[in-house]
Design a protein around this motif. Structure first.
Motif, PDB file in Angstrom:
ATOM      1  N   VAL A 111       4.402  -2.472   0.692  1.00  0.00           N
ATOM      2  CA  VAL A 111       3.321  -3.081   1.471  1.00  0.00           C
ATOM      3  C   VAL A 111       2.001  -2.378   1.164  1.00  0.00           C
ATOM      4  N   ALA A 112       2.022  -1.053   1.137  1.00  0.00           N
ATOM      5  CA  ALA A 112       0.798  -0.283   0.895  1.00  0.00           C
ATOM      6  C   ALA A 112       0.234  -0.560  -0.493  1.00  0.00           C
ATOM      7  N   THR A 113       1.082  -0.585  -1.513  1.00  0.00           N
ATOM      8  CA  THR A 113       0.572  -0.853  -2.858  1.00  0.00           C
ATOM      9  C   THR A 113       0.093  -2.292  -2.986  1.00  0.00           C
ATOM     10  N   GLY A 114       0.723  -3.214  -2.268  1.00  0.00           N
ATOM     11  CA  GLY A 114       0.235  -4.594  -2.247  1.00  0.00           C
ATOM     12  C   GLY A 114      -1.145  -4.691  -1.619  1.00  0.00           C
ATOM     13  N   GLU A 115      -1.351  -3.955  -0.542  1.00  0.00           N
ATOM     14  CA  GLU A 115      -2.667  -3.938   0.103  1.00  0.00           C
ATOM     15  C   GLU A 115      -3.715  -3.283  -0.801  1.00  0.00           C
ATOM     16  N   LEU A 116      -3.326  -2.243  -1.524  1.00  0.00           N
ATOM     17  CA  LEU A 116      -4.257  -1.605  -2.457  1.00  0.00           C
ATOM     18  C   LEU A 116      -4.612  -2.546  -3.598  1.00  0.00           C
ATOM     19  N   GLU A 117      -3.642  -3.329  -4.049  1.00  0.00           N
ATOM     20  CA  GLU A 117      -3.902  -4.323  -5.086  1.00  0.00           C
ATOM     21  C   GLU A 117      -4.863  -5.390  -4.560  1.00  0.00           C
ATOM     22  N   ALA A 118      -4.638  -5.832  -3.330  1.00  0.00           N
ATOM     23  CA  ALA A 118      -5.524  -6.835  -2.730  1.00  0.00           C
ATOM     24  C   ALA A 118      -6.942  -6.297  -2.551  1.00  0.00           C
ATOM     25  N   GLU A 126      -0.840  -3.783 -13.427  1.00  0.00           N
ATOM     26  CA  GLU A 126      -0.644  -2.360 -13.174  1.00  0.00           C
ATOM     27  C   GLU A 126       0.307  -2.143 -11.999  1.00  0.00           C
ATOM     28  N   GLY A 127       0.240  -3.028 -11.017  1.00  0.00           N
ATOM     29  CA  GLY A 127       1.132  -2.937  -9.866  1.00  0.00           C
ATOM     30  C   GLY A 127       2.585  -3.144 -10.254  1.00  0.00           C
ATOM     31  N   VAL A 128       2.833  -4.148 -11.099  1.00  0.00           N
ATOM     32  CA  VAL A 128       4.203  -4.422 -11.548  1.00  0.00           C
ATOM     33  C   VAL A 128       4.733  -3.251 -12.370  1.00  0.00           C
ATOM     34  N   GLU A 129       3.900  -2.746 -13.270  1.00  0.00           N
ATOM     35  CA  GLU A 129       4.320  -1.615 -14.096  1.00  0.00           C
ATOM     36  C   GLU A 129       4.527  -0.359 -13.248  1.00  0.00           C
ATOM     37  N   GLY A 130       3.652  -0.153 -12.270  1.00  0.00           N
ATOM     38  CA  GLY A 130       3.785   0.994 -11.378  1.00  0.00           C
ATOM     39  C   GLY A 130       5.056   0.939 -10.556  1.00  0.00           C
ATOM     40  N   GLU A 131       5.399  -0.260 -10.073  1.00  0.00           N
ATOM     41  CA  GLU A 131       6.629  -0.399  -9.290  1.00  0.00           C
ATOM     42  C   GLU A 131       7.855  -0.153 -10.163  1.00  0.00           C
ATOM     43  N   ARG A 132       7.827  -0.667 -11.388  1.00  0.00           N
ATOM     44  CA  ARG A 132       8.952  -0.446 -12.306  1.00  0.00           C
ATOM     45  C   ARG A 132       9.130   1.046 -12.581  1.00  0.00           C
ATOM     46  N   ASP A 133       8.028   1.743 -12.840  1.00  0.00           N
ATOM     47  CA  ASP A 133       8.096   3.188 -13.084  1.00  0.00           C
ATOM     48  C   ASP A 133       8.593   3.941 -11.845  1.00  0.00           C
ATOM     49  N   PHE A 134       8.104   3.520 -10.675  1.00  0.00           N
ATOM     50  CA  PHE A 134       8.488   4.188  -9.434  1.00  0.00           C
ATOM     51  C   PHE A 134       9.978   3.990  -9.149  1.00  0.00           C
TER      52      PHE A 134
END
Length: 142
Positions: A111-118, A126-134
């Protein structure tokens, strides 16, 4: 931190704490399951985030004065703290498998990273790649 500083917080710090309270209520009032799980994760980190904001007011003031919205600062702190907690391995039941509190923290991180993306802090790619790495880091730590 002196008593005077604790009593009279800068308005930027007050704004970030208010944003945290508002987002907590929003997560608490959520009907859909992903946000409800996020609220359980928020309850795990609430005091940590409030402590970080209160103990590092200069950093918070700087971020807000640089143009970052208090709500965005709040979600940045939430994303960083949840990531730190999940990388510790403490919220795993087995290698690569999060416990129930760990799943709540991961939901809150999402949720937090989605809000930061928004808010424009990073692109969707970058969000998709960051989630995959995480997710990979979580698997490796467990």
């Amino acid at each position: 931190m002196s008593v005077f500083q604790r009593l009279f917080k800068p308005r930027e710090v007050k704004a970030v704490l208010l944003a945290l309270d508002f987002e907590e209520r929003k997560l608490c009032d959520a009907i859909d399951q992903p946000l409800l799980g996020s609220y359980a994760g928020f309850r795990l980190i609430r005091s940590d985030i409030r402590g970080i904001v209160s103990s590092h007011p200069a950093d918070v003031v700087l971020k807000v004065r640089e143009g970052m919205a208090p709500r965005t600062v709040a979600y940045l702190l939430i994303a960083n703290r949840t990531a730190q907690m999940l990388r510790s391995g403490r919220y795993h039941i087995y290698r690569g498998t999060l416990s129930m509190p760990g799943q709540s923290l991961f939901s809150l991180w999402s949720v937090a990273t989605g809000e930061l993306e928004a808010a424009g802090m990073h692109s969707p790619e970058e969000g998709v790649e960051g989630e995959r790495d995480f997710r990979q880091q979580i698997k490796d730590v467990g």
